[in-house]
Write a protein that holds these residues in place. Sequence first.
Motif, PDB file in Angstrom:
ATOM      1  N   ILE A   9      58.529  26.456  46.602  1.00 11.74           N
ATOM      2  CA  ILE A   9      58.273  27.867  46.276  1.00 11.74           C
ATOM      3  C   ILE A   9      59.558  28.662  46.030  1.00 11.74           C
ATOM      4  N   ASP A  10      60.616  28.373  46.781  1.00 13.31           N
ATOM      5  CA  ASP A  10      61.853  29.154  46.595  1.00 13.31           C
ATOM      6  C   ASP A  10      62.707  28.629  45.450  1.00 13.31           C
ATOM      7  N   GLU A  11      62.311  27.495  44.885  1.00 13.89           N
ATOM      8  CA  GLU A  11      63.156  26.830  43.891  1.00 13.89           C
ATOM      9  C   GLU A  11      62.757  27.127  42.450  1.00 13.89           C
ATOM     10  N   ALA A  23      49.137  30.196  51.279  1.00 14.19           N
ATOM     11  CA  ALA A  23      49.943  29.138  51.903  1.00 14.19           C
ATOM     12  C   ALA A  23      51.283  29.774  52.222  1.00 14.19           C
ATOM     13  N   SER A  24      51.461  30.219  53.455  1.00 15.84           N
ATOM     14  CA  SER A  24      52.689  30.921  53.821  1.00 15.84           C
ATOM     15  C   SER A  24      53.152  30.487  55.202  1.00 15.84           C
ATOM     16  N   ALA A  25      54.342  29.908  55.244  1.00 12.14           N
ATOM     17  CA  ALA A  25      54.907  29.504  56.529  1.00 12.14           C
ATOM     18  C   ALA A  25      55.254  30.721  57.371  1.00 12.14           C
ATOM     19  N   GLN A  26      55.560  31.824  56.697  1.00 15.63           N
ATOM     20  CA  GLN A  26      55.881  33.031  57.457  1.00 15.63           C
ATOM     21  C   GLN A  26      54.647  33.526  58.202  1.00 15.63           C
ATOM     22  N   VAL A  27      53.511  33.526  57.513  1.00  9.69           N
ATOM     23  CA  VAL A  27      52.267  33.969  58.148  1.00  9.69           C
ATOM     24  C   VAL A  27      51.882  32.998  59.272  1.00  9.69           C
ATOM     25  N   GLY A  83      62.328  38.768  54.654  1.00  9.43           N
ATOM     26  CA  GLY A  83      60.882  38.638  54.864  1.00  9.43           C
ATOM     27  C   GLY A  83      60.566  37.718  56.024  1.00  9.43           C
ATOM     28  N   THR A  84      61.350  36.672  56.180  1.00 11.74           N
ATOM     29  CA  THR A  84      61.087  35.727  57.274  1.00 11.74           C
ATOM     30  C   THR A  84      61.254  36.430  58.617  1.00 11.74           C
ATOM     31  N   SER A  85      62.358  37.193  58.775  1.00  8.51           N
ATOM     32  CA  SER A  85      62.546  37.907  60.046  1.00  8.51           C
ATOM     33  C   SER A  85      61.351  38.816  60.295  1.00  8.51           C
ATOM     34  N   SER A 108      52.258  24.507  54.136  1.00  9.30           N
ATOM     35  CA  SER A 108      53.543  25.188  53.939  1.00  9.30           C
ATOM     36  C   SER A 108      54.584  24.528  54.852  1.00  9.30           C
ATOM     37  N   ARG A 109      55.829  24.953  54.730  1.00  7.91           N
ATOM     38  CA  ARG A 109      56.910  24.329  55.515  1.00  7.91           C
ATOM     39  C   ARG A 109      56.583  24.355  57.008  1.00  7.91           C
ATOM     40  N   ASP A 110      56.945  23.272  57.700  1.00  7.91           N
ATOM     41  CA  ASP A 110      56.506  23.126  59.100  1.00  7.91           C
ATOM     42  C   ASP A 110      57.665  23.168  60.094  1.00  7.91           C
ATOM     43  N   ASP A 135      70.442  25.706  56.703  1.00  5.13           N
ATOM     44  CA  ASP A 135      69.100  26.077  56.253  1.00  5.13           C
ATOM     45  C   ASP A 135      68.707  27.448  56.826  1.00  5.13           C
ATOM     46  N   LYS A 136      68.224  28.298  55.939  1.00 10.70           N
ATOM     47  CA  LYS A 136      67.875  29.667  56.333  1.00 10.70           C
ATOM     48  C   LYS A 136      66.652  29.677  57.252  1.00 10.70           C
ATOM     49  N   SER A 137      65.611  28.965  56.862  1.00  8.22           N
ATOM     50  CA  SER A 137      64.382  28.955  57.677  1.00  8.22           C
ATOM     51  C   SER A 137      64.673  28.430  59.082  1.00  8.22           C
ATOM     52  N   ILE A 138      65.449  27.352  59.144  1.00  4.61           N
ATOM     53  CA  ILE A 138      65.710  26.726  60.449  1.00  4.61           C
ATOM     54  C   ILE A 138      66.647  27.608  61.279  1.00  4.61           C
ATOM     55  N   HIS A 157      66.864  30.934  61.281  1.00  2.00           N
ATOM     56  CA  HIS A 157      66.068  32.022  61.879  1.00  2.00           C
ATOM     57  C   HIS A 157      65.326  31.522  63.119  1.00  2.00           C
ATOM     58  N   ARG A 158      64.652  30.389  62.934  1.00  2.00           N
ATOM     59  CA  ARG A 158      63.817  29.883  64.024  1.00  2.00           C
ATOM     60  C   ARG A 158      64.662  29.460  65.214  1.00  2.00           C
ATOM     61  N   ALA A 159      65.870  28.955  64.958  1.00  2.63           N
ATOM     62  CA  ALA A 159      66.737  28.518  66.060  1.00  2.63           C
ATOM     63  C   ALA A 159      67.081  29.713  66.949  1.00  2.63           C
ATOM     64  N   VAL A 177      55.690  38.157  44.528  1.00  5.34           N
ATOM     65  CA  VAL A 177      55.902  39.003  45.721  1.00  5.34           C
ATOM     66  C   VAL A 177      57.037  38.466  46.602  1.00  5.34           C
ATOM     67  N   LYS A 178      57.994  37.815  45.970  1.00  4.56           N
ATOM     68  CA  LYS A 178      59.197  37.385  46.702  1.00  4.56           C
ATOM     69  C   LYS A 178      60.206  38.540  46.697  1.00  4.56           C
ATOM     70  N   GLU A 179      61.491  38.237  46.905  1.00  3.62           N
ATOM     71  CA  GLU A 179      62.494  39.299  46.989  1.00  3.62           C
ATOM     72  C   GLU A 179      62.476  40.171  45.732  1.00  3.62           C
TER      73      GLU A 179
HETATM   74  C1  S3P Z   1      59.997  30.945  54.605  1.00  2.00           C
HETATM   75  C2  S3P Z   1      58.782  30.780  53.991  1.00  2.00           C
HETATM   76  C3  S3P Z   1      58.564  31.046  52.559  1.00  2.00           C
HETATM   77  C4  S3P Z   1      59.860  31.151  51.774  1.00  2.00           C
HETATM   78  C5  S3P Z   1      60.888  31.957  52.487  1.00  2.00           C
HETATM   79  C6  S3P Z   1      61.191  31.371  53.852  1.00  2.00           C
HETATM   80  C7  S3P Z   1      60.102  30.676  56.047  1.00  2.00           C
HETATM   81  O1  S3P Z   1      57.874  32.255  52.421  1.00  2.00           O
HETATM   82  O2  S3P Z   1      59.609  31.703  50.513  1.00  2.00           O
HETATM   83  O3  S3P Z   1      62.094  32.012  51.749  1.00  2.00           O
HETATM   84  O4  S3P Z   1      61.229  30.528  56.562  1.00  2.00           O
HETATM   85  O5  S3P Z   1      59.061  30.598  56.706  1.00  2.00           O
HETATM   86  P1  S3P Z   1      56.258  32.328  52.531  1.00  2.00           P
HETATM   87  O6  S3P Z   1      55.919  31.910  53.877  1.00  2.00           O
HETATM   88  O7  S3P Z   1      55.933  33.766  52.280  1.00  2.00           O
HETATM   89  O8  S3P Z   1      55.762  31.440  51.444  1.00  2.00           O
END
Ligand code: S3P
Length: 437
Positions: free
Chosen positions: A318-320, A170-174, A97-99, A197-199, A23-26, A28-30, A345-347
């Motif tokens: 959102i990514d799907e 609703a943004s997990a990145q923010v 964007g996540t980084s 958003s994703r937690d 998983d990409k999100s996990i 990065h956070r790891a 406003v994605k990639e």
């Molecule tokens: C992510 C959050 C999402 C997602 C992105 C990964 C994350 O973006 O689209 O691919 O890892 O926090 P937003 O937070 O901008 O919705």
Amino acid sequence: MSEVTFIVHPGGSFSGTVRVPGDKSISHRAVMLASLAEGQSEVRGFLTGEDCLSTMKAFRAMGVRIDQLAETHLRVHGVGLHGLREPAQALDLGNSGTSMRLMTGLLAAQNFPSTLIGDESLSRRPMRRIVDPLRQMGAQIETTARNTAPLRIQAAAGGLGGISYKSPVASAQVKSGILLAGLYAKGRTEVFEPEPSRDHTERMLRAFGVQVDAAPGRAAVVSGQALRASDVEVPADISSATFFMLGAAIVPGSELLLSDVGINPTRTGVIEILRRMGADIDLLNQRHFGGEPVADLRVRGRRLHGIDVDHVLVANAIDEFPAIFVAAACARGETVVTGAAELRVKESDRIQAMCDGLQALGISALAQPDGARITGGRMQGATVDSKGDHRIAMSFAVAALRAEQPIRILDCANVNTSFPGFADLAASAGLNIVVQG
Ligand code: S3P
């Protein structure tokens, strides 16, 4: 970047068992949390896509020793919350964007300056959503006049102060960027979101011993809590698994098993949406990898039908949407997506890129400001432009399973940002894909 084109011949179907990368999100956070922890953490199943490698390189540039013990196995020698060092150069975060958004929060709280840069796509993406709340906390961040990267961050004299922030998106990145800043800011830092958003950040902070006060749509931390090293086992990425789910779902008679897929409820919107379209998806062998739920997904192909996608599912899928748009093109009737303006406003502008490509394939796909109306039909062959967006490229590759002639997809090098080895894995499961360049 070298030009990469996918040529995907029609026909074929997915079968067998597939394990997509971590998983990409996990991932990065790891790297981030293990770097900030006291002691050594091991990360297994790390995604070696370019985005997560950008995060890893950035932390190495700030003095963190990260040993790559095997392809997807890292040992991170944590430096503690106050152990990062000023990087010698601007940190180049590539396409990620996540980084950028998470690290802006973290770096705004350090007592050294830093500059964050990215590729052409990342340099166009909106940064005000993270810079605004951080400035409210006292951060010193300069952007371009268009509120984009490069981001020049200075140490905030007197440090940051906690806030209670109502995010307009609703943004997990923010949310995560603010929480990382909150680990350092005086007092309590709280974020409210319009939709949950994703937690992953909240779950992983807890695994590293931080108390997080969170509920769907809200998360808070109090500063002054040290992170304790913790090993992380990264589930397979449901966003990468989606391309295989799609491929199995759109070809009646297919049967595919996807192993170890993360099924965090803030990420499973795609399963719900495909099921509502008539897809046959079973969650088998449900268990946990640390704080994250996982399962093996069994997908069987069936005729799909169009639906109105419930806007409450948008954040969790959102990514799907690029893949969901292809499912809609293969379904009977019309599919309507609304409330998904974030896709612009994605990639890439994913609404436009998908509608342009589907139209080139002969499908009626009408772009709307916050979604699209897509009517299922016969897909011809065509050349489509992925706009350098990994998920657009992979969605059209899988669409070829149902096309009548080959689909040629341009500008596919960025598939490596999230899914190294996609073409080989898809070919082994039954896709007739040739990679040029
Ligand atoms: C992510 C959050 C999402 C997602 C992105 C990964 C994350 O973006 O689209 O691919 O890892 O926090 P937003 O937070 O901008 O919705």
